[in-house]
Design an enzyme around this catalytic site. Sequence first.
Site, PDB file in Angstrom:
ATOM      1  N   ASP A 164       0.817  -1.215   0.000  1.00 37.98           N
ATOM      2  CA  ASP A 164       0.000   0.000   0.000  1.00 37.98           C
ATOM      3  C   ASP A 164       0.855   1.271   0.000  1.00 37.98           C
ATOM      4  OD1 ASP A 164      -2.400   1.334  -0.002  1.00 37.98           O
ATOM      5  OD2 ASP A 164      -2.992   0.759   2.026  1.00 37.98           O
ATOM      6  N   GLU A 180       1.975   6.154  -3.163  1.00 40.69           N
ATOM      7  CA  GLU A 180       1.803   7.530  -3.652  1.00 40.69           C
ATOM      8  C   GLU A 180       2.009   8.581  -2.570  1.00 40.69           C
ATOM      9  OE1 GLU A 180      -0.639   5.745  -1.758  1.00 40.69           O
ATOM     10  OE2 GLU A 180      -1.530   5.312  -3.703  1.00 40.69           O
ATOM     11  N   ASP A 233      -9.350   2.631  -3.646  1.00 45.37           N
ATOM     12  CA  ASP A 233     -10.385   2.704  -2.618  1.00 45.37           C
ATOM     13  C   ASP A 233     -11.693   3.288  -3.154  1.00 45.37           C
ATOM     14  OD1 ASP A 233      -8.371   1.778  -0.997  1.00 45.37           O
ATOM     15  OD2 ASP A 233      -7.965   3.703  -0.057  1.00 45.37           O
TER      16      ASP A 233
END
Length: 663
Positions: free
Chosen positions: A388, A391, A455
Amino acid sequence: MNLETSDNGFTLSIEGRAILTHRPESPCLFVGKGHERMDMYRGNFDIEDYVIERSPLTHAEISGNAIAFSTAPGQPTRVVLTIKDNHILFDAKDPAINRVWLRLVTEEPEHVWGGGEQMSYLDMRGRRFPMWTSEPGVGRDKSTEITWKADVTGKSGGDYYNTNYPQPTYLTSRRIAVHVETTAYSVFDFRNADFHEVEIWAVPERIELFAASTFVDLVGQLSSRFGRQPILPDWVYGGAIIGLKDGENSFTRLEKFRAAGVKVSGLWCEDWVGLRHTSFGARLFWDWQANEQRYPGLKDKIKDLRDDGIRFLGYVNPYLCVDGPLFPIAEAAGYFATDSEGKTALVDFGEFDCGVVDFTNPAASAWFAEEVIGKNMLDYGLSGWMADFGEYLPIDVNLSNGIDAKLMHNAWPTLWAEVNAKAVESRNLTGDALFFMRAGFTGVQAHCPLLWGGDQSVDFSRHDGLVTVMSGALSSGLLGNAYHHSDIGGYTSLFGNVRTAELIMRWSEMAAFTPVMRSHEGNRPKDNLQIDQDPEVLGHFARMTQVYVHLAPYLKALSQEAADTGLPAQRPLFLHYESDVTTYTIQDAYLYGADLLVAPVWQAGELARNLYLPKGDCWVHVWSGEVFDGGADVSVAAPFGKPAVFYRQGSSFTDLFAGLAHL
């Protein structure tokens, strides 16, 4: 490439297709200076530019394969472009230049695709797309209440162009592709009828050009350039990866899934590292080692699962919390990015601080790959994980390589993917261990074996719901990412927005026709319906996993095809029907390989699906056996468990596809 000169300009073409045209009255190159403002708040960015200078370079002098640009005859050369092979190399003679605008040829009508993973619009024509990795936002639609609330409360509403995975590469219906080799903030502007404009907040290294006679060949070229994934692991074909984060109770709940007939290939427990309780609710403990208080005897249970044909997956990201045992080890070794005072830069993630592992430091990358992923995860028995937060590199930290963090921010997802891939390779598990990422940039394809769509909201919304996953898969697939999947049922539940049984079932139907089926309990599990809480939903999910497993021979063939040719599993209709221009803008249906056409229900309350079937083939509806001619709009019933799916008449997999009707 061919450079053709005239008395007052030039035309640069590739395979007979014009790329750049220049005349003094319509220059192709502008340069100047700008001063940007970038504010980051937990992965969301507020960005604006104050342009100090934007000068058209109206005068071009050509010598061999070099083009020297200046503002007027007799003025100093500011930029030299050199044509080499299929590249345009940039050499700025004026060191003050930090903005470049390049205008490329368009020929109407022209369709444009790519840009990394674009969630709202597959065809980018007519819109402007910044290339900057970030949180995509909640709702991603400024006209909606949920986006407004997200903006007001957390600066996190987002817009249609926000994406975890941008990439400054596009391809067009002229069967050409353009790639900008830079990590700087850039913008693709496709709003002008006369040209495409690329804006870059630095002098790029080069522009790369590609041309082919077919879309299939063009996609193959791009996948060769950026990298191809290994074939999918054999264990994946056994069924869905069940996402549960319920401590040791996850194993009990898994048995409920299996008893209901769910085909299971893996158990994914992102809370394997334990929890941290905050005012926002339960968060993961960011230290990346098993928490045996939450999962007693986990290593043995992982082994038992594997003996039963089920793999165990976890979670990791590139941060380390200050109160975990790994933080002081990394800090003592100098593995963290630093602040303006040379101290470890700390990032507030909401009531806990973390250090940023500096992947520009080879020693830090090697340590994280070996000690964290290698020993704590792979050696412990994990067969995969969510990688995860690629970014999230802050733009105000100092890095080991000395490069401005604003220039490394876009590069960070690729570095993060490389760390994960090296850990897997070190255990000879490439093609067996499966990690998945939402963040990406140029070159991530060479390291990351599987994308996930990020998400999405737990709804059917146009810009943040189920339908966006299809656009994300298709856009990223054109650039060499063969495999894409999503959180079944969505993830983000805010401001009273919660899952419905209908949403989970419709999402499951789509997921059955993607490379990987994986469920997720979402960011607020207790507020949202879970698959195992509703017998009807659980039974429906079980049936869709059976559909997925039934199609395993076909998916295996697609996986091998991806390795051989670079073609993605999920494909825009135009990829195989390029003479049918109607297919060029379709983004709510897709080809699954060359032989299946999938049109999931993506709006609430619908029990039928209207769609277009490409001309040139006849299409067989898998549930009824009815044959439809291509080149027409059709409407078919789509009750729960029977999404609109067709196979191409004459496919070598006809018997397999026809068998779906008997499940």
